[in-house]
Design a protein around this motif. Structure first.
Motif, PDB file in Angstrom:
ATOM      1  N   VAL A 246       0.847  -1.187   0.000  1.00  0.00           N
ATOM      2  CA  VAL A 246       0.000   0.000   0.000  1.00  0.00           C
ATOM      3  C   VAL A 246       0.884   1.239   0.000  1.00  0.00           C
ATOM      4  O   VAL A 246       1.754   1.390   0.862  1.00  0.00           O
ATOM      5  CB  VAL A 246      -0.941   0.021   1.224  1.00  0.00           C
ATOM      6  CG1 VAL A 246      -1.807   1.280   1.211  1.00  0.00           C
ATOM      7  CG2 VAL A 246      -1.815  -1.223   1.244  1.00  0.00           C
ATOM      8  N   LEU A 247       0.687   2.127  -0.979  1.00  0.00           N
ATOM      9  CA  LEU A 247       1.480   3.352  -1.110  1.00  0.00           C
ATOM     10  C   LEU A 247       0.556   4.563  -1.108  1.00  0.00           C
ATOM     11  O   LEU A 247      -0.406   4.613  -1.868  1.00  0.00           O
ATOM     12  CB  LEU A 247       2.294   3.343  -2.403  1.00  0.00           C
ATOM     13  CG  LEU A 247       3.323   2.212  -2.592  1.00  0.00           C
ATOM     14  CD1 LEU A 247       3.934   2.298  -3.988  1.00  0.00           C
ATOM     15  CD2 LEU A 247       4.414   2.307  -1.537  1.00  0.00           C
ATOM     16  N   SER A 248       0.865   5.538  -0.268  1.00  0.00           N
ATOM     17  CA  SER A 248       0.072   6.757  -0.253  1.00  0.00           C
ATOM     18  C   SER A 248       0.478   7.697  -1.381  1.00  0.00           C
ATOM     19  O   SER A 248      -0.348   8.450  -1.898  1.00  0.00           O
ATOM     20  CB  SER A 248       0.214   7.460   1.097  1.00  0.00           C
ATOM     21  OG  SER A 248      -0.357   6.686   2.135  1.00  0.00           O
ATOM     22  N   TYR A 249       1.755   7.652  -1.762  1.00  0.00           N
ATOM     23  CA  TYR A 249       2.251   8.545  -2.802  1.00  0.00           C
ATOM     24  C   TYR A 249       2.622   7.740  -4.041  1.00  0.00           C
ATOM     25  O   TYR A 249       3.518   6.892  -4.008  1.00  0.00           O
ATOM     26  CB  TYR A 249       3.457   9.334  -2.299  1.00  0.00           C
ATOM     27  CG  TYR A 249       3.162  10.141  -1.056  1.00  0.00           C
ATOM     28  CD1 TYR A 249       2.406  11.315  -1.139  1.00  0.00           C
ATOM     29  CD2 TYR A 249       3.607   9.717   0.193  1.00  0.00           C
ATOM     30  CE1 TYR A 249       2.113  12.047  -0.002  1.00  0.00           C
ATOM     31  CE2 TYR A 249       3.317  10.448   1.337  1.00  0.00           C
ATOM     32  CZ  TYR A 249       2.568  11.610   1.236  1.00  0.00           C
ATOM     33  OH  TYR A 249       2.261  12.339   2.360  1.00  0.00           O
ATOM     34  N   LYS A 250       1.965   8.023  -5.152  1.00  0.00           N
ATOM     35  CA  LYS A 250       2.172   7.248  -6.371  1.00  0.00           C
ATOM     36  C   LYS A 250       3.582   7.397  -6.927  1.00  0.00           C
ATOM     37  O   LYS A 250       4.068   6.516  -7.622  1.00  0.00           O
ATOM     38  CB  LYS A 250       1.146   7.624  -7.429  1.00  0.00           C
ATOM     39  CG  LYS A 250       1.225   9.051  -7.929  1.00  0.00           C
ATOM     40  CD  LYS A 250       0.394   9.257  -9.185  1.00  0.00           C
ATOM     41  CE  LYS A 250      -1.057   8.946  -8.972  1.00  0.00           C
ATOM     42  NZ  LYS A 250      -1.871   9.138 -10.192  1.00  0.00           N
ATOM     43  N   THR A 251       4.256   8.516  -6.602  1.00  0.00           N
ATOM     44  CA  THR A 251       5.606   8.732  -7.120  1.00  0.00           C
ATOM     45  C   THR A 251       6.612   7.753  -6.507  1.00  0.00           C
ATOM     46  O   THR A 251       7.730   7.624  -7.002  1.00  0.00           O
ATOM     47  CB  THR A 251       6.066  10.171  -6.854  1.00  0.00           C
ATOM     48  OG1 THR A 251       5.867  10.495  -5.472  1.00  0.00           O
ATOM     49  CG2 THR A 251       5.281  11.154  -7.713  1.00  0.00           C
ATOM     50  N   ASN A 252       6.216   7.075  -5.437  1.00  0.00           N
ATOM     51  CA  ASN A 252       7.108   6.074  -4.824  1.00  0.00           C
ATOM     52  C   ASN A 252       7.063   4.736  -5.556  1.00  0.00           C
ATOM     53  O   ASN A 252       7.846   3.832  -5.260  1.00  0.00           O
ATOM     54  CB  ASN A 252       6.723   5.843  -3.356  1.00  0.00           C
ATOM     55  CG  ASN A 252       7.026   7.042  -2.476  1.00  0.00           C
ATOM     56  OD1 ASN A 252       7.870   7.861  -2.818  1.00  0.00           O
ATOM     57  ND2 ASN A 252       6.336   7.151  -1.354  1.00  0.00           N
ATOM     58  N   LEU A 253       6.148   4.615  -6.499  1.00  0.00           N
ATOM     59  CA  LEU A 253       5.959   3.329  -7.158  1.00  0.00           C
ATOM     60  C   LEU A 253       7.177   2.907  -7.974  1.00  0.00           C
ATOM     61  O   LEU A 253       7.518   1.720  -8.010  1.00  0.00           O
ATOM     62  CB  LEU A 253       4.719   3.384  -8.056  1.00  0.00           C
ATOM     63  CG  LEU A 253       4.318   2.083  -8.738  1.00  0.00           C
ATOM     64  CD1 LEU A 253       4.003   0.996  -7.714  1.00  0.00           C
ATOM     65  CD2 LEU A 253       3.106   2.304  -9.647  1.00  0.00           C
ATOM     66  N   ALA A 254       7.835   3.846  -8.641  1.00  0.00           N
ATOM     67  CA  ALA A 254       8.986   3.511  -9.492  1.00  0.00           C
ATOM     68  C   ALA A 254      10.066   2.774  -8.699  1.00  0.00           C
ATOM     69  O   ALA A 254      10.664   1.812  -9.189  1.00  0.00           O
ATOM     70  CB  ALA A 254       9.562   4.763 -10.127  1.00  0.00           C
ATOM     71  N   LYS A 255      10.320   3.222  -7.463  1.00  0.00           N
ATOM     72  CA  LYS A 255      11.329   2.562  -6.635  1.00  0.00           C
ATOM     73  C   LYS A 255      10.922   1.126  -6.320  1.00  0.00           C
ATOM     74  O   LYS A 255      11.772   0.228  -6.270  1.00  0.00           O
ATOM     75  CB  LYS A 255      11.530   3.344  -5.337  1.00  0.00           C
ATOM     76  CG  LYS A 255      12.098   4.738  -5.520  1.00  0.00           C
ATOM     77  CD  LYS A 255      12.236   5.453  -4.186  1.00  0.00           C
ATOM     78  CE  LYS A 255      12.764   6.868  -4.376  1.00  0.00           C
ATOM     79  NZ  LYS A 255      12.875   7.600  -3.083  1.00  0.00           N
ATOM     80  N   GLU A 256       9.632   0.912  -6.116  1.00  0.00           N
ATOM     81  CA  GLU A 256       9.145  -0.423  -5.791  1.00  0.00           C
ATOM     82  C   GLU A 256       9.198  -1.349  -7.007  1.00  0.00           C
ATOM     83  O   GLU A 256       9.537  -2.531  -6.885  1.00  0.00           O
ATOM     84  CB  GLU A 256       7.707  -0.345  -5.278  1.00  0.00           C
ATOM     85  CG  GLU A 256       7.536   0.389  -3.964  1.00  0.00           C
ATOM     86  CD  GLU A 256       7.994  -0.433  -2.773  1.00  0.00           C
ATOM     87  OE1 GLU A 256       8.179  -1.656  -2.929  1.00  0.00           O
ATOM     88  OE2 GLU A 256       8.157   0.153  -1.686  1.00  0.00           O
ATOM     89  N   LEU A 257       8.894  -0.808  -8.185  1.00  0.00           N
ATOM     90  CA  LEU A 257       8.876  -1.631  -9.392  1.00  0.00           C
ATOM     91  C   LEU A 257      10.282  -1.977  -9.858  1.00  0.00           C
ATOM     92  O   LEU A 257      10.525  -3.077 -10.377  1.00  0.00           O
ATOM     93  CB  LEU A 257       8.141  -0.899 -10.521  1.00  0.00           C
ATOM     94  CG  LEU A 257       6.629  -0.740 -10.378  1.00  0.00           C
ATOM     95  CD1 LEU A 257       6.080   0.045 -11.560  1.00  0.00           C
ATOM     96  CD2 LEU A 257       5.951  -2.091 -10.285  1.00  0.00           C
ATOM     97  N   GLY A 258      11.218  -1.037  -9.686  1.00  0.00           N
ATOM     98  CA  GLY A 258      12.559  -1.275 -10.206  1.00  0.00           C
ATOM     99  C   GLY A 258      12.536  -1.294 -11.721  1.00  0.00           C
ATOM    100  O   GLY A 258      11.564  -0.901 -12.355  1.00  0.00           O
ATOM    101  N   GLY A 259      13.592  -1.787 -12.334  1.00  0.00           N
ATOM    102  CA  GLY A 259      13.615  -1.897 -13.780  1.00  0.00           C
ATOM    103  C   GLY A 259      13.897  -0.578 -14.471  1.00  0.00           C
ATOM    104  O   GLY A 259      14.341   0.398 -13.853  1.00  0.00           O
ATOM    105  N   ASN A 260      13.620  -0.540 -15.747  1.00  0.00           N
ATOM    106  CA  ASN A 260      13.911   0.608 -16.585  1.00  0.00           C
ATOM    107  C   ASN A 260      12.934   1.752 -16.301  1.00  0.00           C
ATOM    108  O   ASN A 260      11.734   1.620 -16.524  1.00  0.00           O
ATOM    109  CB  ASN A 260      13.820   0.192 -18.056  1.00  0.00           C
ATOM    110  CG  ASN A 260      14.248   1.289 -18.999  1.00  0.00           C
ATOM    111  OD1 ASN A 260      14.603   2.393 -18.577  1.00  0.00           O
ATOM    112  ND2 ASN A 260      14.227   0.997 -20.284  1.00  0.00           N
ATOM    113  N   LEU A 261      13.445   2.892 -15.831  1.00  0.00           N
ATOM    114  CA  LEU A 261      12.585   4.025 -15.515  1.00  0.00           C
ATOM    115  C   LEU A 261      11.868   4.565 -16.745  1.00  0.00           C
ATOM    116  O   LEU A 261      10.808   5.181 -16.634  1.00  0.00           O
ATOM    117  CB  LEU A 261      13.405   5.140 -14.853  1.00  0.00           C
ATOM    118  CG  LEU A 261      13.919   4.865 -13.437  1.00  0.00           C
ATOM    119  CD1 LEU A 261      14.749   6.040 -12.952  1.00  0.00           C
ATOM    120  CD2 LEU A 261      12.761   4.604 -12.477  1.00  0.00           C
TER     121      LEU A 261
END
Length: 277
Positions: A246-261
């Motif tokens: 669960v993430l309150s801030y959507k901008t934190n998702l990239a760190k969780e997904l990893g991979g090619n930004l």
């Protein structure tokens, strides 16, 4: 075309071979033999892609042969009755409509270590008319199943060459990521229409899509609403809920997904194109 890869040697007592020996009975009972782009076959030696499917059902049932057989039989019967695996326009009936526009998106995120990751997005903030989108539960289910089936097709199971480890022996490489974005969605009151549709999806997917989820993200969720997801967790197994984030801030998702930004939309912390222009 099915993969020509070979599964590592298995003993006669291995659960995977035992389940494959039951496949003729399963297919006869279900009167359906296709699932996730794979044509199940009871031939010997067992086709690689058939073993992939059987292994998923074994893993989801902790190697209990009877439970795996029952679960696979029920799934195949459901697919036949639901009208899946058909050719032509009939297979797409009920999945197109303005009420679903922008709600579901499928992308892939490249990863040098894990390879490409299939990602399905559910963007609830785009819904303009809740009753039109969620009111007809059967129609919504058909739309949601179609989204899932299209995402599974990107896993390309018929061409797979890497075996799925036995239960408890390592991760399944053929899974996807699901993201539910609640941006602009009010959490002050759980709409009964949405609650009913969501409950139907959870029940249907838990029975008919085992071992396909690696992680599930709930983003744009207010801190004080974490109890909602704790309540949802009570409906599912611990094996499933441990994959929830669960993430309150959507901008934190990239760190969780990893991979090619470059493959991750800019509004989610990546450098890619916006998910919805």
């Amino acid at each position: 075309m099915s993969s020509t890869a070979s599964w590592p040697a298995l003993s006669e007592e291995h659960p995977l071979l035992k389940l494959h020996a039951r496949l003729p009975t399963i297919l006869e009972s279900a009167q359906h033999s296709r699932i996730w782009c794979v044509q199940l076959a009871s031939s010997s030696p067992p086709p690689f892609d058939t073993l992939l499917i059987l292994q998923k059902y074994l893993r989801s049932n902790a190697n209990d042969l009877d439970k795996a057989e029952e679960a696979l039989t029920k799934t195949l019967k459901w697919r036949r009755e639901f009208g899946l695996d058909q050719e032509g326009e009939k297979a797409k009936e009920g999945v197109d409509g303005e009420e679903f526009k922008g709600l579901g998106v499928i992308t892939e995120v490249g990863d040098a270590v894990e390879g490409s990751k299939v990602v399905t997005w559910n963007l609830y903030g785009v819904v303009k008319d809740k009753e039109a989108t969620f009111g007809d539960v059967d129609r919504f289910l058909r739309w949601r199943v179609n989204l899932m089936e299209r995402a599974i097709a990107l896993l390309d199971l018929p061409s797979a060459t890497t075996p799925i480890p036995d239960h408890g022996a390592g991760p399944d490489p053929y899974q996807m990521i699901q993201i539910h974005d609640y941006n602009n969605v009010s959490f002050l009151r759980m709409d009964p229409t949405i609650k009913k549709a969501s409950g139907a999806v959870i029940e249907l997917f838990s029975h008919n899509y085992p071992e396909l989820l690696s992680r599930k993200f709930f983003v744009s969720v207010p801190f004080i609403m974490s109890w909602v997801f704790q309540a949802i967790s009570l409906l599912l197994s611990k094996e499933t809920t441990r994959k929830f984030v669960v993430l309150s801030y959507k901008t934190n998702l990239a760190k969780e997904l990893g991979g090619n930004l470059e493959d991750i939309p800019v509004e989610y912390g990546g450098k890619g194109q916006p998910l919805i222009a």
